[in-house]
Design a protein around this motif. Structure first.
Motif, short mmCIF file in Angstrom:
data_model
loop_
_atom_site.label_atom_id
_atom_site.label_comp_id
_atom_site.label_asym_id
_atom_site.label_seq_id
_atom_site.Cartn_x
_atom_site.Cartn_y
_atom_site.Cartn_z
N VAL A 41 0.84 -1.04 0.15
CA VAL A 41 0.01 0.08 -0.11
C VAL A 41 1.13 1.28 0.07
O VAL A 41 2.07 1.27 0.48
CB VAL A 41 -0.98 -0.08 1.20
CG1 VAL A 41 -0.32 0.19 2.47
CG2 VAL A 41 -2.12 1.01 1.19
N GLN A 42 0.55 2.29 -0.62
CA GLN A 42 1.31 3.66 -0.70
C GLN A 42 0.93 4.40 0.83
O GLN A 42 0.01 3.97 1.58
CB GLN A 42 0.69 4.55 -1.62
CG GLN A 42 0.83 3.97 -2.95
CD GLN A 42 0.83 5.20 -3.99
OE1 GLN A 42 -0.33 5.68 -3.78
NE2 GLN A 42 1.39 5.25 -5.30
N ALA A 43 2.11 5.05 1.05
CA ALA A 43 1.79 5.92 2.33
C ALA A 43 0.56 6.58 2.39
O ALA A 43 0.33 7.01 1.54
CB ALA A 43 3.02 6.79 2.28
N GLY A 44 -0.17 6.67 3.44
CA GLY A 44 -1.36 7.24 3.86
C GLY A 44 -2.47 6.34 3.69
O GLY A 44 -3.58 6.96 3.91
N GLY A 45 -2.33 5.35 3.10
CA GLY A 45 -3.14 4.28 2.66
C GLY A 45 -3.80 3.54 4.03
O GLY A 45 -3.21 3.56 5.17
N SER A 46 -4.49 2.59 3.90
CA SER A 46 -5.31 1.62 4.89
C SER A 46 -5.01 0.16 4.27
O SER A 46 -5.29 -0.10 3.22
CB SER A 46 -6.54 1.91 5.16
OG SER A 46 -6.64 3.61 5.62
N LEU A 47 -5.27 -0.61 5.57
CA LEU A 47 -5.32 -2.08 5.51
C LEU A 47 -6.13 -2.33 6.71
O LEU A 47 -6.02 -1.90 7.83
CB LEU A 47 -3.91 -2.73 5.36
CG LEU A 47 -3.17 -2.71 4.00
CD1 LEU A 47 -1.85 -3.18 4.14
CD2 LEU A 47 -3.94 -3.23 2.80
N ARG A 48 -6.83 -3.73 6.47
CA ARG A 48 -7.39 -4.38 7.35
C ARG A 48 -6.99 -5.67 7.70
O ARG A 48 -7.17 -6.69 6.60
CB ARG A 48 -8.80 -4.27 7.41
CG ARG A 48 -9.79 -4.54 8.65
CD ARG A 48 -11.04 -4.91 8.44
NE ARG A 48 -11.85 -5.15 9.50
CZ ARG A 48 -13.09 -5.57 9.42
NH1 ARG A 48 -13.71 -6.24 8.25
NH2 ARG A 48 -13.83 -5.66 10.47
N SER A 72 3.67 3.93 18.89
CA SER A 72 4.23 4.43 17.45
C SER A 72 2.91 4.16 16.51
O SER A 72 3.10 4.87 15.50
CB SER A 72 5.19 3.37 17.22
OG SER A 72 4.63 2.01 17.24
N VAL A 73 1.62 3.57 16.89
CA VAL A 73 0.57 3.60 15.92
C VAL A 73 -0.64 4.14 16.49
O VAL A 73 -1.73 4.16 16.09
CB VAL A 73 0.22 2.04 15.83
CG1 VAL A 73 1.67 1.51 15.14
CG2 VAL A 73 -0.05 1.25 16.89
N GLN A 74 -0.46 4.79 17.88
CA GLN A 74 -1.73 5.14 18.42
C GLN A 74 -2.17 6.33 17.74
O GLN A 74 -1.61 7.45 16.86
CB GLN A 74 -1.10 5.98 19.86
CG GLN A 74 -2.35 6.52 20.61
CD GLN A 74 -3.08 5.50 21.44
OE1 GLN A 74 -2.35 4.60 22.01
NE2 GLN A 74 -4.44 5.59 21.49
N GLY A 75 -3.74 6.31 17.27
CA GLY A 75 -4.22 7.21 16.80
C GLY A 75 -4.62 6.55 15.23
O GLY A 75 -5.21 7.38 14.68
N ARG A 76 -3.86 5.82 14.90
CA ARG A 76 -3.71 5.28 13.26
C ARG A 76 -4.07 3.72 13.26
O ARG A 76 -5.06 3.47 12.26
CB ARG A 76 -2.43 5.25 12.68
CG ARG A 76 -1.84 6.71 12.89
CD ARG A 76 -0.50 6.75 12.01
NE ARG A 76 0.50 5.85 12.51
CZ ARG A 76 1.17 5.01 12.11
NH1 ARG A 76 0.58 4.69 10.53
NH2 ARG A 76 2.10 4.24 12.51
N PHE A 77 -3.96 3.10 14.41
CA PHE A 77 -4.22 1.60 14.19
C PHE A 77 -5.44 1.16 15.65
O PHE A 77 -5.25 1.78 16.43
CB PHE A 77 -3.01 0.64 14.64
CG PHE A 77 -1.97 0.66 13.62
CD1 PHE A 77 -2.13 1.57 12.42
CD2 PHE A 77 -1.12 -0.25 13.58
CE1 PHE A 77 -1.10 1.54 11.59
CE2 PHE A 77 -0.04 -0.52 12.57
CZ PHE A 77 -0.23 0.67 11.57
N THR A 78 -6.37 0.21 14.96
CA THR A 78 -7.30 0.07 16.02
C THR A 78 -7.42 -1.62 16.00
O THR A 78 -7.88 -1.96 14.87
CB THR A 78 -8.75 0.38 15.50
OG1 THR A 78 -8.53 2.06 15.84
CG2 THR A 78 -9.83 0.04 16.65
N ILE A 79 -7.30 -2.09 17.18
CA ILE A 79 -7.55 -3.48 17.56
C ILE A 79 -9.28 -3.76 17.69
O ILE A 79 -9.68 -2.99 18.61
CB ILE A 79 -6.65 -4.26 18.55
CG1 ILE A 79 -6.85 -5.68 18.55
CG2 ILE A 79 -6.90 -3.65 19.57
CD1 ILE A 79 -5.86 -6.56 19.07
#
Length: 126
Positions: A12-19, A63-70
């Motif tokens: 994925v490109q920077a700024g993109g998303s994955l699940r 390092s991923v706070q605010g960007r990743f959600t479990i």
């Protein structure tokens, strides 16, 4: 054989998303604290996020706070990691893990987890 199976990785490109998704075969995840870890080349495996059995308590690395959600869906026997605003430094193999430790909280050490998936590659291009 108990097995955790991850899916959803990719390029994925920077700024993109994955699940990312993780299914536990032969066992129910309801009995486990679940975690996502990652390991980049030449680096140690590190915790990304963890969730307690009910899903009411989560931990997310700074390092991923605010960007990743479990999250988890015990009815579907699946745990998820939603990753947004991805950065090149997020590039790593991502592992799902299950911990049997009998506490109503999350755990963060690699050694706290008993079952591990094979990992799924996430590559973020700049």
């Amino acid at each position: 054989q108990e097995q955790l199976v991850e899916s959803g990785g990719g390029l994925v490109q920077a700024g993109g998303s994955l699940r990312l998704s993780c299914v536990f075969s032969r066992r129910t995840i309801r009995g486990y604290i679940m975690g996502w870890f990652r390991q980049a080349p030449g680096k140690e495996r590190e915790i990304v996020a963890a969730i307690n059995r009910s899903g009411g308590t989560t931990y997310t690395a700074d390092s991923v706070q605010g960007r990743f959600t479990i999250s988890r869906d015990n009815a579907k026997n699946t745990v998820y990691l939603e990753m947004n605003s991805l950065k090149p430094e997020d590039t790593a193999i991502y592992y799902c893990a299950a911990s049997p430790i009998p506490i109503d909280n999350t755990v963060r050490r690699v050694t706290d987890y008993t079952y591990w998936g094979q990992g799924t590659q996430v590559t973020v291009s700049s």
